[in-house]
Enzyme design. Structure first.
Site, PDB file in Angstrom:
ATOM      1  N   GLU A  16    -102.817 -26.881 -10.356  1.00  0.00           N
ATOM      2  CA  GLU A  16    -101.888 -26.364  -9.085  1.00  0.00           C
ATOM      3  C   GLU A  16    -102.052 -24.830  -8.870  1.00  0.00           C
ATOM      4  OE1 GLU A  16     -98.099 -28.246  -8.043  1.00  0.00           O
ATOM      5  OE2 GLU A  16     -97.194 -26.239  -8.617  1.00  0.00           O
ATOM      6  N   ASP A  30     -87.166 -28.254  -2.366  1.00  0.00           N
ATOM      7  CA  ASP A  30     -86.323 -27.736  -2.875  1.00  0.00           C
ATOM      8  C   ASP A  30     -85.213 -27.125  -1.830  1.00  0.00           C
ATOM      9  OD1 ASP A  30     -86.954 -28.019  -5.498  1.00  0.00           O
ATOM     10  OD2 ASP A  30     -88.165 -26.343  -5.356  1.00  0.00           O
ATOM     11  N   PHE A  44     -87.234 -21.053 -15.461  1.00  0.00           N
ATOM     12  CA  PHE A  44     -87.536 -22.108 -14.352  1.00  0.00           C
ATOM     13  C   PHE A  44     -87.114 -23.479 -14.790  1.00  0.00           C
ATOM     14  CE2 PHE A  44     -91.803 -23.813 -12.736  1.00  0.00           C
ATOM     15  CZ  PHE A  44     -91.148 -24.244 -11.414  1.00  0.00           C
ATOM     16  N   HIS A  75    -102.418 -32.641 -15.147  1.00  0.00           N
ATOM     17  CA  HIS A  75    -102.246 -31.567 -14.066  1.00  0.00           C
ATOM     18  C   HIS A  75    -101.730 -30.546 -14.457  1.00  0.00           C
ATOM     19  CE1 HIS A  75    -101.932 -30.885  -9.740  1.00  0.00           C
ATOM     20  NE2 HIS A  75    -100.738 -30.414  -9.882  1.00  0.00           N
ATOM     21  N   SER A  85    -106.850 -31.431 -13.179  1.00  0.00           N
ATOM     22  CA  SER A  85    -106.451 -30.913 -11.862  1.00  0.00           C
ATOM     23  C   SER A  85    -105.447 -29.960 -12.087  1.00  0.00           C
ATOM     24  CB  SER A  85    -105.806 -32.115 -10.693  1.00  0.00           C
ATOM     25  OG  SER A  85    -104.672 -32.624 -11.501  1.00  0.00           O
TER      26      SER A  85
END
Length: 288
Positions: A9, A101, A210, A259, A7
């Protein structure tokens, strides 16, 4: 070799150029027949409307199962469930339910006075509606707000018990990180699927920033490897090899679904999928 399901994102586009980039990303990855694709919210819920529009457009035009991110940040319960209702009316039946967040400038998440206090309340409300398959986040490395590692596992169990059917993890840099987490979740009685989140490293400097913001530890060996690869101009080759190796190790340990966080840059994700045997189906025409 076992071939995993996948999958992907995506980010919602903020301008016309980004819209073209998203569509190009979908065109590159859709032939790999993903189980679903998800569209994120920006930090602090800043792309709520963009996410809604991107989800509706992808659902209508791509033929893919689309999962919409939904968070608790800066919204009342009524507003949040109103967005969920809009997804349902558009035919979107999958939601990734997250606390979200903190808004920009805030150090910690503070619930809206009339909003959901946490992700469990949101999940429970969505489950009561009965319209959605609900996925949630999980954290193989300690979440910045967690008191200890066990707290992340306890929260995940609460989210599953509230009505979620599957968890997608934060990215990590070593397969062992996920495998240890999976074992601890099983020991805690969590039986729902836990899908590892994979971040192909397009830009090591950006990924390090990140990771620091997310509380994801950075192995010293990995930093050294990218420093050397940069000197040799081989960052992309290293990124592809490392990501493929980690995914292959996970699949070898019984992981059957991955994912990918694509960052709307599909080439590296596609190359890793190809290396794992996830390739477009070839339809052969009958020859009379």
């Amino acid at each position: 070799m076992t071939v995993p399901s996948v999958s992907f994102e995506f980010f919602p586009p903020r301008d016309l150029e980004a819209s073209f980039r998203l569509w190009d990303t979908v065109q590159v990855l859709a032939p790999l027949s993903p189980r679903f694709v998800s569209v994120t919210y920006g930090a602090g819920g800043t792309t709520r409307e963009l996410t809604r529009d991107a989800v509706a457009t992808l659902h209508k035009s791509s033929g893919l199962k689309v999962a919409a991110h939904l968070t608790c940040v800066d919204a009342t319960r009524e507003e949040t469930l109103g967005i969920a209702n809009e997804f349902a009316k558009a035919g979107v039946q999958d939601i990734v339910a997250l606390r979200g967040d903190p808004p920009k400038g805030a150090e910690r998440f503070t619930p809206h006075p009339d909003g959901f206090a946490d992700s469990c309340e949101l999940i429970s409300a969505l489950a009561d509606k009965g319209d959605f398959t609900i996925r949630v986040g999980a954290y193989p490395d300690r979440h910045p707000d967690a008191a200890d590692d066990q707290a992340d596992i306890d929260w995940l169990k609460r989210k599953i018990d509230a009505g979620a059917s599957e968890a997608l993890t934060q990215f990590f840099f070593e397969a062992e990180t996920f495998l240890r987490f999976r074992d601890k979740c099983a020991a805690a009685g969590i039986t729902a699927p836990i899908i590892p989140g994979i971040l192909p490293i397009e830009n090591w400097g950006g990924v390090k920033r990140f990771a620091t913001a997310c509380g994801t530890p950075i192995p010293a060996w990995l930093d050294e490897a990218f420093a050397k690869a940069a000197r040799d101009g081989r960052e992309d080759l290293l990124a592809t090899a490392l990501c493929t190796e980690m995914c292959d190790e996970l699949v070898g340990e019984g992981v059957d679904s991955l994912h990918f966080y694509t960052l709307n840059r599909p080439e590296l994700t596609r190359d890793v999928c190809f290396a794992l045997g996830v390739v477009p189906e070839v339809k052969l025409e009958n020859v009379a």
